[in-house]
Design a protein around this motif. Structure first.
Motif, PDB file in Angstrom:
ATOM      1  N   TYR A   6       0.855  -1.184   0.000  1.00 43.98           N
ATOM      2  CA  TYR A   6       0.000   0.000   0.000  1.00 43.98           C
ATOM      3  C   TYR A   6       0.890   1.233   0.000  1.00 43.98           C
ATOM      4  CZ  TYR A   6      -4.067  -2.917   0.874  1.00 43.98           C
ATOM      5  OH  TYR A   6      -5.067  -3.847   0.746  1.00 43.98           O
ATOM      6  N   GLY A   7       0.530   2.202  -0.791  1.00 38.80           N
ATOM      7  CA  GLY A   7       1.295   3.434  -0.862  1.00 38.80           C
ATOM      8  C   GLY A   7       0.376   4.585  -1.199  1.00 38.80           C
ATOM      9  N   SER A   8       0.956   5.740  -1.510  1.00 38.86           N
ATOM     10  CA  SER A   8       0.146   6.887  -1.909  1.00 38.86           C
ATOM     11  C   SER A   8       0.940   7.765  -2.859  1.00 38.86           C
ATOM     12  CB  SER A   8      -0.316   7.694  -0.695  1.00 38.86           C
ATOM     13  OG  SER A   8       0.783   8.298  -0.049  1.00 38.86           O
ATOM     14  N   ILE A   9       0.194   8.513  -3.635  1.00 41.31           N
ATOM     15  CA  ILE A   9       0.753   9.448  -4.608  1.00 41.31           C
ATOM     16  C   ILE A   9       0.249  10.840  -4.240  1.00 41.31           C
ATOM     17  CG2 ILE A   9       0.738  10.143  -7.045  1.00 41.31           C
ATOM     18  CD1 ILE A   9       0.081   7.190  -7.711  1.00 41.31           C
ATOM     19  N   LYS A  16      -4.071  16.561  -3.236  1.00 37.58           N
ATOM     20  CA  LYS A  16      -4.086  15.736  -2.024  1.00 37.58           C
ATOM     21  C   LYS A  16      -3.367  14.421  -2.268  1.00 37.58           C
ATOM     22  CE  LYS A  16      -8.683  13.818  -3.087  1.00 37.58           C
ATOM     23  NZ  LYS A  16     -10.067  13.628  -2.573  1.00 37.58           N
ATOM     24  N   GLN A  17      -3.107  13.709  -1.175  1.00 36.22           N
ATOM     25  CA  GLN A  17      -2.536  12.375  -1.263  1.00 36.22           C
ATOM     26  C   GLN A  17      -3.622  11.398  -1.709  1.00 36.22           C
ATOM     27  OE1 GLN A  17       1.061  13.254  -0.952  1.00 36.22           O
ATOM     28  NE2 GLN A  17       0.838  11.093  -0.434  1.00 36.22           N
ATOM     29  N   MET A  18      -3.270  10.506  -2.623  1.00 35.64           N
ATOM     30  CA  MET A  18      -4.207   9.509  -3.129  1.00 35.64           C
ATOM     31  C   MET A  18      -3.598   8.121  -2.943  1.00 35.64           C
ATOM     32  SD  MET A  18      -6.959  11.041  -4.187  1.00 35.64           S
ATOM     33  CE  MET A  18      -7.792   9.995  -5.378  1.00 35.64           C
ATOM     34  N   PRO A  19      -4.176   7.299  -2.077  1.00 31.56           N
ATOM     35  CA  PRO A  19      -3.628   5.970  -1.802  1.00 31.56           C
ATOM     36  C   PRO A  19      -3.825   5.007  -2.980  1.00 31.56           C
ATOM     37  CG  PRO A  19      -5.076   6.728  -0.036  1.00 31.56           C
ATOM     38  CD  PRO A  19      -5.320   7.609  -1.202  1.00 31.56           C
ATOM     39  N   PHE A  20      -3.043   3.950  -2.965  1.00 31.76           N
ATOM     40  CA  PHE A  20      -3.206   2.865  -3.927  1.00 31.76           C
ATOM     41  C   PHE A  20      -2.745   1.563  -3.284  1.00 31.76           C
ATOM     42  CE2 PHE A  20       1.143   4.326  -4.572  1.00 31.76           C
ATOM     43  CZ  PHE A  20       1.877   3.149  -4.682  1.00 31.76           C
ATOM     44  N   SER A  21      -3.232   0.454  -3.805  1.00 34.50           N
ATOM     45  CA  SER A  21      -2.700  -0.858  -3.443  1.00 34.50           C
ATOM     46  C   SER A  21      -2.118  -1.472  -4.705  1.00 34.50           C
ATOM     47  CB  SER A  21      -3.798  -1.764  -2.859  1.00 34.50           C
ATOM     48  OG  SER A  21      -4.871  -1.928  -3.770  1.00 34.50           O
ATOM     49  N   ILE A  22      -1.098  -2.322  -4.543  1.00 30.73           N
ATOM     50  CA  ILE A  22      -0.442  -2.911  -5.701  1.00 30.73           C
ATOM     51  C   ILE A  22      -0.033  -4.346  -5.403  1.00 30.73           C
ATOM     52  CG2 ILE A  22       1.794  -1.894  -5.044  1.00 30.73           C
ATOM     53  CD1 ILE A  22       2.359  -1.663  -8.110  1.00 30.73           C
ATOM     54  N   TYR A  23      -0.386  -5.234  -6.297  1.00 28.02           N
ATOM     55  CA  TYR A  23      -0.016  -6.651  -6.206  1.00 28.02           C
ATOM     56  C   TYR A  23       1.275  -6.865  -6.979  1.00 28.02           C
ATOM     57  CZ  TYR A  23      -0.115 -11.616  -7.606  1.00 28.02           C
ATOM     58  OH  TYR A  23       0.204 -12.930  -7.870  1.00 28.02           O
ATOM     59  N   MET A  71       1.840 -10.710 -13.489  1.00 26.95           N
ATOM     60  CA  MET A  71       1.660  -9.295 -13.787  1.00 26.95           C
ATOM     61  C   MET A  71       1.515  -8.513 -12.490  1.00 26.95           C
ATOM     62  SD  MET A  71      -2.261  -9.210 -15.257  1.00 26.95           S
ATOM     63  CE  MET A  71      -3.583 -10.118 -14.429  1.00 26.95           C
ATOM     64  N   VAL A  72       1.739  -7.227 -12.588  1.00 22.50           N
ATOM     65  CA  VAL A  72       1.506  -6.288 -11.499  1.00 22.50           C
ATOM     66  C   VAL A  72       0.059  -5.813 -11.608  1.00 22.50           C
ATOM     67  CG1 VAL A  72       2.056  -3.945 -10.710  1.00 22.50           C
ATOM     68  CG2 VAL A  72       3.901  -5.539 -11.293  1.00 22.50           C
ATOM     69  N   ILE A  73      -0.646  -5.693 -10.478  1.00 18.01           N
ATOM     70  CA  ILE A  73      -2.030  -5.218 -10.482  1.00 18.01           C
ATOM     71  C   ILE A  73      -2.131  -4.028  -9.554  1.00 18.01           C
ATOM     72  CG2 ILE A  73      -4.451  -5.816 -10.089  1.00 18.01           C
ATOM     73  CD1 ILE A  73      -3.651  -8.772 -10.473  1.00 18.01           C
ATOM     74  N   VAL A  74      -2.618  -2.912 -10.068  1.00 16.36           N
ATOM     75  CA  VAL A  74      -2.678  -1.653  -9.325  1.00 16.36           C
ATOM     76  C   VAL A  74      -4.138  -1.260  -9.110  1.00 16.36           C
ATOM     77  CG1 VAL A  74      -1.890   0.743  -9.228  1.00 16.36           C
ATOM     78  CG2 VAL A  74      -0.582  -0.960 -10.549  1.00 16.36           C
ATOM     79  N   CYS A  75      -4.497  -0.952  -7.875  1.00 18.63           N
ATOM     80  CA  CYS A  75      -5.847  -0.468  -7.548  1.00 18.63           C
ATOM     81  C   CYS A  75      -5.718   0.919  -6.932  1.00 18.63           C
ATOM     82  CB  CYS A  75      -6.546  -1.417  -6.580  1.00 18.63           C
ATOM     83  SG  CYS A  75      -6.839  -3.075  -7.235  1.00 18.63           S
ATOM     84  N   PRO A  76      -5.788   1.965  -7.738  1.00 18.65           N
ATOM     85  CA  PRO A  76      -5.671   3.326  -7.204  1.00 18.65           C
ATOM     86  C   PRO A  76      -6.994   3.837  -6.660  1.00 18.65           C
ATOM     87  CG  PRO A  76      -5.915   3.421  -9.571  1.00 18.65           C
ATOM     88  CD  PRO A  76      -5.920   1.955  -9.201  1.00 18.65           C
ATOM     89  N   ARG A  77      -6.943   4.708  -5.695  1.00 18.66           N
ATOM     90  CA  ARG A  77      -8.172   5.335  -5.207  1.00 18.66           C
ATOM     91  C   ARG A  77      -8.670   6.323  -6.259  1.00 18.66           C
ATOM     92  NH1 ARG A  77      -8.858   7.731   0.803  1.00 18.66           N
ATOM     93  NH2 ARG A  77      -8.406   5.522   1.206  1.00 18.66           N
ATOM     94  N   MET A  78      -9.963   6.217  -6.566  1.00 15.83           N
ATOM     95  CA  MET A  78     -10.590   7.104  -7.546  1.00 15.83           C
ATOM     96  C   MET A  78     -11.691   7.957  -6.917  1.00 15.83           C
ATOM     97  SD  MET A  78      -8.856   6.371 -10.267  1.00 15.83           S
ATOM     98  CE  MET A  78      -9.767   7.153 -11.590  1.00 15.83           C
TER      99      MET A  78
END
Length: 259
Positions: A6-9, A16-23, A71-78
């Motif tokens: 889990y991270g954020s951009i 603002k900061q927008m979190p994401f999760s990544i596999y 593969m890498v899987i990214v779930c960004p907060r929208m």
């Protein structure tokens, strides 16, 4: 072993900061680069859709059985948006007892999320290895991005995508205004080019979808095929809910991860 981080951009577009999760698949710690799937949540979700759908365990099993490539899987907060640029200044609007997030969500995803992931993770920064899909509002955003940016995405999935044939007045904040509803409606898109014909699409919805998105998914499938685009279209049992996506996530990952 695979890992979910889990991270954020920090989004300049949204302020603002927008979190994401990544596999990150097994073997990620080597020198290999991987295809990347961006999977977008619906209006009441967030980056926790990674855990809610059990994406890690499903992907691990499919990779182990060689049904898909790692593969890498990214779930960004929208947020509660449809991934569009709806307001220059981030703000919120109330409709139907809900709070809708407005702002430069398209710029955030296209100009910030995708480049950030390519810079900070071992992805293959090439359209052939970059995919976008999503559920409900995220499915709308994915179809919009697939049409608008064929130079970025080669596989596109709209899973019970919230595509409207006609604008409901309460949904205006999702688009900014009525003119932008028509301009961003996948059913009205008319700028097909050769790169679209090189894409692969997967559109589906439940046979009892309460939003009628099974009908609009079929309409978009027909239009894509008429323009020479490869489409896999399905109507599965189920309603417009998280359970429907959970019931079918395995099929989706097979589509994105197939050789």
């Amino acid at each position: 072993m695979s890992e979910v981080q889990y991270g954020s951009i920090h989004s300049g577009a949204l302020g603002k900061q927008m979190p994401f999760s990544i596999y990150l698949p097994d073997g990620y710690d080597g020198n290999v680069r991987f295809p990347a799937l961006y999977f977008l949540h619906g209006r009441s979700g967030n980056e926790d859709i990674m855990a809610e759908l059990g994406i890690q365990s499903v992907a691990d099993g499919l990779i182990a059985s060689k049904q898909i490539s790692p593969m890498v899987i990214v779930c960004p907060r929208m947020d509660n948006s449809r991934g569009l640029n709806t307001s220059e200044v981030p703000r919120r609007a109330a409709a139907n007892g809900m709070t809708i997030d407005m702002g430069r969500y398209e710029d955030y995803f296209i100009k910030e999320v995708v480049p950030y992931i390519d810079r900070h993770f071992k992805t293959i920064p090439n359209r052939e290895y970059r995919f976008v899909g999503g559920a409900s509002a995220g499915g709308f955003a994915a179809t919009h991005y697939g049409l608008q940016y064929p130079e970025l995405f080669s596989r596109i999935g709209g899973h019970m995508p919230a595509i409207e044939a006609e604008l409901d007045a309460s949904d205006v904040p999702y688009y900014g205004d009525e003119a932008r509803f028509h301009a961003s409606n996948p059913l009205a898109f008319d700028r097909y080019e050769e790169l679209h014909q090189q894409q692969q699409w997967y559109l589906d919805a439940g046979e009892q979808d309460e939003g009628g998105f099974n009908k609009t998914a079929k309409s978009l499938s027909d239009k894509l095929r008429a323009h020479g685009v490869s489409v896999e279209h399905h109507i599965f049992p189920g309603h417009h809910n998280l359970q429907y996506i959970k019931d079918n996530i395995r099929k989706y990952l097979i589509f994105y991860g197939a050789e």
